[in-house]
Design a protein around this motif. Structure first.
Motif, PDB file in Angstrom:
ATOM      1  N   ASN A 184       0.821  -1.212   0.000  1.00 61.23           N
ATOM      2  CA  ASN A 184       0.000   0.000   0.000  1.00 61.23           C
ATOM      3  C   ASN A 184       0.856   1.265   0.000  1.00 61.23           C
ATOM      4  O   ASN A 184       0.544   2.240  -0.695  1.00 61.23           O
ATOM      5  CB  ASN A 184      -0.952  -0.002   1.188  1.00 61.23           C
ATOM      6  N   VAL A 185       1.927   1.252   0.769  1.00 57.84           N
ATOM      7  CA  VAL A 185       2.824   2.417   0.820  1.00 57.84           C
ATOM      8  C   VAL A 185       3.519   2.605  -0.524  1.00 57.84           C
ATOM      9  O   VAL A 185       3.610   3.732  -1.045  1.00 57.84           O
ATOM     10  CB  VAL A 185       3.853   2.268   1.953  1.00 57.84           C
ATOM     11  N   LEU A 186       4.008   1.517  -1.130  1.00 58.44           N
ATOM     12  CA  LEU A 186       4.688   1.609  -2.413  1.00 58.44           C
ATOM     13  C   LEU A 186       3.753   2.105  -3.510  1.00 58.44           C
ATOM     14  O   LEU A 186       4.145   2.934  -4.350  1.00 58.44           O
ATOM     15  CB  LEU A 186       5.280   0.245  -2.799  1.00 58.44           C
ATOM     16  N   VAL A 187       2.530   1.607  -3.517  1.00 63.56           N
ATOM     17  CA  VAL A 187       1.558   2.066  -4.522  1.00 63.56           C
ATOM     18  C   VAL A 187       1.233   3.539  -4.326  1.00 63.56           C
ATOM     19  O   VAL A 187       1.115   4.298  -5.300  1.00 63.56           O
ATOM     20  CB  VAL A 187       0.271   1.215  -4.454  1.00 63.56           C
ATOM     21  N   PHE A 188       1.121   3.970  -3.071  1.00 62.92           N
ATOM     22  CA  PHE A 188       0.846   5.385  -2.805  1.00 62.92           C
ATOM     23  C   PHE A 188       2.001   6.260  -3.281  1.00 62.92           C
ATOM     24  O   PHE A 188       1.783   7.321  -3.890  1.00 62.92           O
ATOM     25  CB  PHE A 188       0.595   5.597  -1.316  1.00 62.92           C
TER      26      PHE A 188
ATOM     27  N   ILE B  12     -10.072  -5.540  -7.358  1.00 65.27           N
ATOM     28  CA  ILE B  12      -8.920  -5.918  -6.538  1.00 65.27           C
ATOM     29  C   ILE B  12      -7.974  -4.739  -6.340  1.00 65.27           C
ATOM     30  O   ILE B  12      -7.565  -4.424  -5.208  1.00 65.27           O
ATOM     31  CB  ILE B  12      -8.148  -7.092  -7.178  1.00 65.27           C
ATOM     32  N   THR B  13      -7.624  -4.061  -7.420  1.00 63.59           N
ATOM     33  CA  THR B  13      -6.585  -3.030  -7.332  1.00 63.59           C
ATOM     34  C   THR B  13      -6.998  -1.807  -6.513  1.00 63.59           C
ATOM     35  O   THR B  13      -6.127  -1.135  -5.940  1.00 63.59           O
ATOM     36  CB  THR B  13      -6.156  -2.572  -8.735  1.00 63.59           C
ATOM     37  N   HIS B  14      -8.302  -1.529  -6.433  1.00 67.10           N
ATOM     38  CA  HIS B  14      -8.719  -0.347  -5.666  1.00 67.10           C
ATOM     39  C   HIS B  14      -8.375  -0.492  -4.184  1.00 67.10           C
ATOM     40  O   HIS B  14      -8.273   0.504  -3.460  1.00 67.10           O
ATOM     41  CB  HIS B  14     -10.221  -0.094  -5.838  1.00 67.10           C
ATOM     42  N   LEU B  15      -8.171  -1.744  -3.733  1.00 66.69           N
ATOM     43  CA  LEU B  15      -7.836  -1.995  -2.332  1.00 66.69           C
ATOM     44  C   LEU B  15      -6.452  -1.473  -1.964  1.00 66.69           C
ATOM     45  O   LEU B  15      -6.132  -1.332  -0.779  1.00 66.69           O
ATOM     46  CB  LEU B  15      -7.895  -3.499  -2.039  1.00 66.69           C
ATOM     47  N   PHE B  16      -5.630  -1.193  -2.966  1.00 64.69           N
ATOM     48  CA  PHE B  16      -4.263  -0.741  -2.710  1.00 64.69           C
ATOM     49  C   PHE B  16      -4.070   0.736  -3.062  1.00 64.69           C
ATOM     50  O   PHE B  16      -2.940   1.233  -3.043  1.00 64.69           O
ATOM     51  CB  PHE B  16      -3.282  -1.610  -3.499  1.00 64.69           C
ATOM     52  N   MET B  17      -5.157   1.412  -3.373  1.00 63.87           N
ATOM     53  CA  MET B  17      -5.119   2.835  -3.704  1.00 63.87           C
ATOM     54  C   MET B  17      -5.680   3.656  -2.546  1.00 63.87           C
ATOM     55  O   MET B  17      -6.603   3.214  -1.863  1.00 63.87           O
ATOM     56  CB  MET B  17      -5.935   3.118  -4.970  1.00 63.87           C
ATOM     57  N   HIS B  18      -5.122   4.855  -2.351  1.00 64.36           N
ATOM     58  CA  HIS B  18      -5.633   5.740  -1.295  1.00 64.36           C
ATOM     59  C   HIS B  18      -5.629   7.183  -1.785  1.00 64.36           C
ATOM     60  O   HIS B  18      -4.777   7.577  -2.588  1.00 64.36           O
ATOM     61  CB  HIS B  18      -4.806   5.594  -0.020  1.00 64.36           C
ATOM     62  N   GLY B  19      -6.592   7.942  -1.282  1.00 67.86           N
ATOM     63  CA  GLY B  19      -6.772   9.305  -1.746  1.00 67.86           C
ATOM     64  C   GLY B  19      -5.681  10.255  -1.292  1.00 67.86           C
ATOM     65  O   GLY B  19      -5.256  11.138  -2.029  1.00 67.86           O
ATOM     66  N   ASN B  20      -5.211  10.089  -0.057  1.00 69.16           N
ATOM     67  CA  ASN B  20      -4.182  10.967   0.484  1.00 69.16           C
ATOM     68  C   ASN B  20      -3.450  10.235   1.607  1.00 69.16           C
ATOM     69  O   ASN B  20      -3.789   9.092   1.951  1.00 69.16           O
ATOM     70  CB  ASN B  20      -4.781  12.288   0.983  1.00 69.16           C
ATOM     71  N   PHE B  21      -2.458  10.903   2.181  1.00 68.44           N
ATOM     72  CA  PHE B  21      -1.636  10.265   3.206  1.00 68.44           C
ATOM     73  C   PHE B  21      -2.454   9.917   4.451  1.00 68.44           C
ATOM     74  O   PHE B  21      -2.257   8.861   5.058  1.00 68.44           O
ATOM     75  CB  PHE B  21      -0.467  11.184   3.588  1.00 68.44           C
ATOM     76  N   THR B  22      -3.375  10.805   4.841  1.00 69.57           N
ATOM     77  CA  THR B  22      -4.197  10.541   6.027  1.00 69.57           C
ATOM     78  C   THR B  22      -5.056   9.302   5.830  1.00 69.57           C
ATOM     79  O   THR B  22      -5.202   8.473   6.736  1.00 69.57           O
ATOM     80  CB  THR B  22      -5.094  11.753   6.341  1.00 69.57           C
ATOM     81  N   HIS B  23      -5.628   9.170   4.638  1.00 67.24           N
ATOM     82  CA  HIS B  23      -6.436   7.992   4.287  1.00 67.24           C
ATOM     83  C   HIS B  23      -5.598   6.719   4.419  1.00 67.24           C
ATOM     84  O   HIS B  23      -6.025   5.722   5.019  1.00 67.24           O
ATOM     85  CB  HIS B  23      -6.951   8.159   2.855  1.00 67.24           C
ATOM     86  N   LEU B  24      -4.392   6.759   3.867  1.00 64.47           N
ATOM     87  CA  LEU B  24      -3.482   5.614   3.936  1.00 64.47           C
ATOM     88  C   LEU B  24      -3.098   5.309   5.381  1.00 64.47           C
ATOM     89  O   LEU B  24      -3.144   4.147   5.817  1.00 64.47           O
ATOM     90  CB  LEU B  24      -2.234   5.911   3.110  1.00 64.47           C
ATOM     91  N   LEU B  25      -2.721   6.334   6.126  1.00 63.32           N
ATOM     92  CA  LEU B  25      -2.268   6.144   7.507  1.00 63.32           C
ATOM     93  C   LEU B  25      -3.367   5.537   8.364  1.00 63.32           C
ATOM     94  O   LEU B  25      -3.118   4.585   9.134  1.00 63.32           O
ATOM     95  CB  LEU B  25      -1.824   7.485   8.092  1.00 63.32           C
ATOM     96  N   PHE B  26      -4.592   6.056   8.258  1.00 69.03           N
ATOM     97  CA  PHE B  26      -5.689   5.548   9.068  1.00 69.03           C
ATOM     98  C   PHE B  26      -5.968   4.079   8.759  1.00 69.03           C
ATOM     99  O   PHE B  26      -6.124   3.257   9.666  1.00 69.03           O
ATOM    100  CB  PHE B  26      -6.941   6.385   8.837  1.00 69.03           C
ATOM    101  N   ASN B  27      -6.027   3.736   7.465  1.00 67.77           N
ATOM    102  CA  ASN B  27      -6.334   2.357   7.093  1.00 67.77           C
ATOM    103  C   ASN B  27      -5.241   1.389   7.534  1.00 67.77           C
ATOM    104  O   ASN B  27      -5.523   0.292   8.030  1.00 67.77           O
ATOM    105  CB  ASN B  27      -6.544   2.250   5.578  1.00 67.77           C
ATOM    106  N   MET B  28      -3.990   1.775   7.343  1.00 66.32           N
ATOM    107  CA  MET B  28      -2.895   0.874   7.708  1.00 66.32           C
ATOM    108  C   MET B  28      -2.777   0.725   9.226  1.00 66.32           C
ATOM    109  O   MET B  28      -2.473  -0.351   9.739  1.00 66.32           O
ATOM    110  CB  MET B  28      -1.582   1.365   7.109  1.00 66.32           C
TER     111      MET B  28
END
Length: 233
Positions: free
Chosen positions: A24-28, A61-77
């Motif tokens: 997820n981080v690499l894709v972001f 499948i691929t949408h599961l590894f995409m995030h709108g912004n850093f906060t979105h990514l951080l919260f989910n992870m």
């Protein structure tokens, strides 16, 4: 008191969660980098309504590894790690990966059905006035062309699994307010249902996708329990 038979020793960062966070981080980072070249990965890997010109078969499948912004990514992870480390340790890597993917695909299916009902009026207008809508069909702001991104549906499935498997475990809201996992999950699901039905203007959160992740996680866990693949007492 409820117990579950573990599949291995407890780990702070089990292998599946570790690899999911890395991917997820690499894709972001790739998304941010490609934006400098005018490439928006959301339009390739985000999930679109199946009648959108941007829909592709791999997107559920691929949408599961995409995030709108850093906060979105951080919260989910963070939520994936916080709830998922115990669930993966007890289920094992294979079952946890199945749970994650089934929850994510279930969330995608539910959101696509929501799109189907929400966008029915636009689809009918396009049929009635094809020439008028032809220029808008590929426009990014056209209602059919709004992608859904994020691992939230899968994470909500993991959240439900934690509450299902460890209903009496204590969760500390804001690291201070204790609440049992079963009540936390139930309250969170009720809030998502209310928010989804309310459908407030400007609310871009896919609430029914979150609920879909929970529902599919429930069916999977119930099946495992019935067939003896999940030991709960």
């Amino acid at each position: 008191m409820q117990q579950i038979r573990p599949s291995g020793s407890f780990q702070i960062l089990p292998p599946v969660i570790k690899n999911l966070i890395i991917i997820n981080v690499l894709v972001f980072l790739a998304k941010l980098g490609l934006k400098n070249f005018g490439i928006d990965l959301d339009y390739y890997l985000g999930l679109f309504y199946w009648k959108s010109p941007y829909f592709r078969f791999w997107q559920p499948i691929t949408h599961l590894f995409m995030h709108g912004n850093f906060t979105h990514l951080l919260f989910n992870m963070f939520a994936l790690w916080m709830m998922g480390n115990t669930v993966e340790t007890y289920l094992g890597a294979k079952k946890f990966m199945i749970l994650y993917l089934i929850s994510g695909l279930g969330a995608a299916l539910c959101q696509l059905m929501v799109y189907h009902f929400q966008l029915a009026e636009f689809v009918e207008m396009m049929k009635l006035y094809p020439q008028e809508y032809a220029e808008l069909y590929y426009h990014p702001n056209f209602p059919l062309n709004t992608p859904m991104v994020g691992a939230s549906g899968a994470v909500f499935g993991v959240l439900f699994a934690f509450g299902y498997m460890f209903p009496n475990a204590m969760i500390y809201l804001y690291f201070a307010i204790p609440i049992r996992a079963k009540y936390f999950v139930a309250i969170y699901a009720a809030i998502e249902l209310f928010s989804g039905l309310r459908n407030s203007v400007g609310d871009n959160v896919a609430h029914f996708a979150h609920l879909g992740g929970m529902v599919f996680a429930f069916f999977l866990l119930a099946y495992w329990k019935k067939t003896g693949k999940l030991y709960l007492r």
